[in-house]
Enzyme design. Structure first.
Site, PDB file in Angstrom:
ATOM      1  CB  CYS A 105       2.533 -58.127  -6.392  1.00  0.00           C
ATOM      2  SG  CYS A 105       3.658 -57.556  -5.319  1.00  0.00           S
ATOM      3  NE  ARG A 139      11.294 -54.196  -1.992  1.00  0.00           N
ATOM      4  CZ  ARG A 139      10.040 -53.527  -2.406  1.00  0.00           C
ATOM      5  NH1 ARG A 139       9.620 -52.852  -1.356  1.00  0.00           N
ATOM      6  NH2 ARG A 139       9.856 -53.632  -3.477  1.00  0.00           N
ATOM      7  CG  HIS A 203       5.885 -61.234  -8.668  1.00  0.00           C
ATOM      8  ND1 HIS A 203       4.885 -60.816  -9.299  1.00  0.00           N
ATOM      9  CD2 HIS A 203       6.333 -60.457  -7.528  1.00  0.00           C
ATOM     10  CE1 HIS A 203       4.565 -59.526  -8.707  1.00  0.00           C
ATOM     11  NE2 HIS A 203       5.587 -59.436  -7.802  1.00  0.00           N
TER      12      HIS A 203
END
Length: 251
Positions: A105, A139, A203
């Site tokens: 990320c 997003r 993640h």
């Protein structure tokens, strides 16, 4: 696979695989320390000793690590981490001698040539991967599934993404995976890799959910990996089945 920087090609091996967790005080927002723990566990289950260095942002980054790990973080810590790592030079020197990198990320964006700062301004990255990242309109939040480049021999990835980054690759950088469901880089691909440097938006943590990816990184260091007792893999397999079954697109 050829042996990595710490193990060499001769009969003498060092005492341990050296894992370096970079700036947990700045880049550990989403539990990505789990990647460090999984690498250590999967090495030790094979009888391979491990040394762990957790390096905060006011400490020197060692240049003799075998695998370097960066996690996710917020905008301002990301900028600070990039500037400090760039000034220190330890990671760049390590990659130059063949070290393995897994960056997640914010860390993924940092190892590129450029990323967007808090106000969208360009911030110089480390240039370990020829990628550039900016802020997209959409997003990515939620579960992501992606099929890995077949050349890497790793099973389908599952993870959780929470970012607004759009990442573009240079000509010598390959996508880590093709998105089945989710956003990833924003162009239908997820993550990037070149040589032994790997970046991803996943993640979960990524290596907890995807032990095949963890084994790929370890194999780049030590060569052919001894097998793990199948009884030690039952919980890992259960987690993968659960996460994959939860995705409508993969049912």
């Amino acid at each position: 696979m050829e042996n990595g920087p710490g193990w060499g090609g001769g009969p003498q091996r060092p005492s341990a695989i050296r894992l370096v967790w970079i700036y947990p005080d700045l880049l550990s927002t989403y539990g990505d320390r789990g990647n460090l723990l999984v690498l250590a566990r999967r090495a030790r289950l094979r009888g391979l000793p491990v040394e762990i260095a957790e390096v905060n942002s006011d400490q020197r980054v060692p240049m003799d690590g075998d695998i370097y790990l960066l996690g996710g973080g917020e905008d301002l810590p990301q900028v600070l981490a990039s500037r400090r790592l760039g000034a220190a030079g330890g990671m760049s020197a390590a990659v130059g001698r063949g070290a393995v990198v897994l960056a997640v990320c914010a860390g993924y964006q940092i190892i590129g040539t450029e990323f967007g700062g808090p106000e969208g301004e360009p911030v110089q990255g480390l240039g370990l991967l020829d990628i550039s990242s900016g802020r997209g309109e959409r997003r990515g939040v939620g579960e992501i599934v992606a099929d890995v480049d077949p050349a890497l021999g790793v099973d389908r990835l599952t993870g959780f993404e929470n970012h607004q980054g759009v990442t573009r690759r240079g000509p010598d950088v390959k996508p880590l995976a093709t998105v089945v469901t989710g956003v990833g880089n924003g162009d239908g691909t997820e993550g990037s890799y070149s040589g032994r440097v790997v970046g991803t938006y996943l993640h979960g943590p990524a290596l907890v959910r995807n032990p095949g990816l963890a084994d790929l990184l370890l194999g780049w260091v030590v060569g052919t990996l001894p097998p793990i007792d199948p009884r030690q893999e039952e919980l890992v397999k259960d987690l993968r089945r659960e996460r994959l079954a939860a995705q409508p697109a993969t049912a």
